[in-house]
Design a protein around this motif. Structure first.
Motif, PDB file in Angstrom:
ATOM      1  N   GLU A 107       0.869  -1.272   0.133  1.00 50.03           N
ATOM      2  CA  GLU A 107      -0.082   0.035  -0.027  1.00 50.03           C
ATOM      3  C   GLU A 107       1.010   1.216   0.048  1.00 50.03           C
ATOM      4  N   PHE A 108       0.438   2.076  -0.851  1.00 50.75           N
ATOM      5  CA  PHE A 108       1.451   3.200  -0.954  1.00 50.75           C
ATOM      6  C   PHE A 108       0.390   4.435  -0.480  1.00 50.75           C
ATOM      7  N   THR A 117       8.154   8.807  -7.079  1.00 53.71           N
ATOM      8  CA  THR A 117       9.675   8.924  -7.066  1.00 53.71           C
ATOM      9  C   THR A 117      10.226   8.305  -5.760  1.00 53.71           C
ATOM     10  N   GLY A 118       9.301   7.318  -5.495  1.00 59.53           N
ATOM     11  CA  GLY A 118       9.768   6.453  -4.070  1.00 59.53           C
ATOM     12  C   GLY A 118       9.171   6.944  -2.955  1.00 59.53           C
ATOM     13  N   GLY A 119       9.324   6.277  -2.004  1.00 60.92           N
ATOM     14  CA  GLY A 119       9.116   6.747  -0.453  1.00 60.92           C
ATOM     15  C   GLY A 119       8.648   5.276   0.361  1.00 60.92           C
ATOM     16  N   ASP A 120       7.972   5.790   1.623  1.00 61.56           N
ATOM     17  CA  ASP A 120       7.701   4.779   2.492  1.00 61.56           C
ATOM     18  C   ASP A 120       6.529   4.057   1.939  1.00 61.56           C
ATOM     19  N   ILE A 121       6.380   2.680   2.543  1.00 55.19           N
ATOM     20  CA  ILE A 121       5.044   2.039   2.260  1.00 55.19           C
ATOM     21  C   ILE A 121       4.140   2.251   3.473  1.00 55.19           C
ATOM     22  N   LEU A 122       2.824   2.120   3.114  1.00 53.05           N
ATOM     23  CA  LEU A 122       2.052   2.576   4.413  1.00 53.05           C
ATOM     24  C   LEU A 122       1.872   1.208   5.116  1.00 53.05           C
ATOM     25  N   THR A 123       1.836   1.315   6.305  1.00 52.29           N
ATOM     26  CA  THR A 123       1.886   0.361   7.210  1.00 52.29           C
ATOM     27  C   THR A 123       0.668   0.395   8.275  1.00 52.29           C
ATOM     28  N   SER A 124       0.105   1.507   8.290  1.00 52.46           N
ATOM     29  CA  SER A 124      -0.870   1.795   9.358  1.00 52.46           C
ATOM     30  C   SER A 124      -2.190   1.038   9.077  1.00 52.46           C
ATOM     31  N   SER A 125      -2.301   0.425   7.840  1.00 56.94           N
ATOM     32  CA  SER A 125      -4.009   0.060   7.680  1.00 56.94           C
ATOM     33  C   SER A 125      -3.871  -1.560   8.375  1.00 56.94           C
ATOM     34  N   GLY A 126      -2.507  -1.930   8.377  1.00 57.52           N
ATOM     35  CA  GLY A 126      -2.606  -3.570   8.877  1.00 57.52           C
ATOM     36  C   GLY A 126      -2.799  -4.527   8.004  1.00 57.52           C
ATOM     37  N   LYS A 127      -3.068  -4.094   6.764  1.00 51.18           N
ATOM     38  CA  LYS A 127      -3.242  -5.033   5.511  1.00 51.18           C
ATOM     39  C   LYS A 127      -1.999  -5.265   4.599  1.00 51.18           C
ATOM     40  N   SER A 142       7.736  -1.704   8.655  1.00 52.15           N
ATOM     41  CA  SER A 142       8.373  -0.519   8.126  1.00 52.15           C
ATOM     42  C   SER A 142       8.599  -1.079   6.657  1.00 52.15           C
ATOM     43  N   GLY A 143       8.865  -0.073   5.794  1.00 50.60           N
ATOM     44  CA  GLY A 143       9.313  -0.446   4.300  1.00 50.60           C
ATOM     45  C   GLY A 143       9.368   0.983   3.546  1.00 50.60           C
ATOM     46  N   THR A 144      10.286   0.795   2.426  1.00 46.61           N
ATOM     47  CA  THR A 144      10.609   1.765   1.648  1.00 46.61           C
ATOM     48  C   THR A 144      10.774   1.401   0.193  1.00 46.61           C
ATOM     49  N   LEU A 145      10.518   2.135  -0.721  1.00 47.55           N
ATOM     50  CA  LEU A 145      10.906   1.822  -2.138  1.00 47.55           C
ATOM     51  C   LEU A 145      11.924   3.011  -2.514  1.00 47.55           C
ATOM     52  N   THR A 146      12.779   2.730  -2.821  1.00 47.96           N
ATOM     53  CA  THR A 146      14.009   3.500  -3.101  1.00 47.96           C
ATOM     54  C   THR A 146      14.273   3.521  -4.512  1.00 47.96           C
ATOM     55  N   PRO A 147      14.379   4.596  -5.452  1.00 49.97           N
ATOM     56  CA  PRO A 147      14.833   4.380  -7.033  1.00 49.97           C
ATOM     57  C   PRO A 147      16.353   3.944  -7.139  1.00 49.97           C
ATOM     58  N   VAL A 148      16.371   3.032  -7.989  1.00 45.67           N
ATOM     59  CA  VAL A 148      17.531   2.573  -8.562  1.00 45.67           C
ATOM     60  C   VAL A 148      18.536   3.612  -8.978  1.00 45.67           C
ATOM     61  N   LEU A 149      19.629   3.769  -8.830  1.00 47.90           N
ATOM     62  CA  LEU A 149      20.148   5.216  -9.116  1.00 47.90           C
ATOM     63  C   LEU A 149      20.396   5.392 -10.672  1.00 47.90           C
TER      64      LEU A 149
END
Length: 183
Positions: A107-108, A117-127, A142-149
């Motif tokens: 979930e974004f 452009t990347g960022g945190d994954i949504l974790t508050s929903s519990g799903k 917790s989690g993130t998506l970071t762009p490959v350089l």
């Protein structure tokens, strides 16, 4: 003469509008790193940031399961569902099917992946997390998506440019013949 001027104006207007019309899709690969309650997720997710769709992924979720121990689930296909989350309309959800009929839901905290452009994954929903056979196996802490350089270059559209070029040559040839016939 009036017709050739109008035709020339139309051709110039078409050529000026071409950059706005013929846009190529920009595809970006992101590194996915997430911590689960009893494990982790690592790999990549590919997103077409022009159309806002996930086009592929290659990641694995490793968790500790009761009576089984460490188990790894691989996810290598495009999501079977992606779009606005019906229960939380301000979130974008993607659901993937992996090995052993495992499901993984990302979930974004955004409504669309256009221009993402990347960022945190949504974790508050519990799903957001790993499930399978109607069991919740693990959730994302917790989690993130970071762009490959090295972002991938935009895909060129040579067929559109070839079509425009042959059309311009045809118009130029017709105009030249018309002037040659009058002389």
């Amino acid at each position: 003469m009036r017709h050739s001027t109008a035709l020339l104006s139309l051709v110039l207007l078409s050529a000026a509008a071409l950059p706005a019309i013929a846009k190529a899709d920009t595809v970006q690969t992101f590194n996915l790193a997430a911590t689960l309650v009893t494990g982790s997720v690592d790999g990549t997710v590919t997103i077409d940031t022009t159309t806002g769709f996930i086009t592929g992924e290659d990641f694995a979720a490793t968790v500790s399961l009761p009576f089984v121990g460490r188990q790894t689930f691989d996810f290598e296909n495009a999501p079977y569902f992606q779009g606005k989350n019906p229960s939380v309309p301000h979130d974008y959800t993607a659901e993937f099917l992996g090995t052993y009929f495992a499901n993984f839901q990302l979930e974004f905290p955004t409504q669309s992946l256009i221009g993402y452009t990347g960022g945190d994954i949504l974790t508050s929903s519990g799903k957001c997390g790993l499930s399978g056979s109607a069991l919740d196996l693990d959730i994302v802490k917790s989690g993130t998506l970071t762009p490959v350089l090295t972002p991938l270059a935009a895909t060129p559209e040579p067929s559109s440019l070839l079509l425009l070029g042959t059309g311009l040559l045809g118009v130029a040839g017709a105009t030249r013949r018309r002037f040659a016939a009058k002389a």
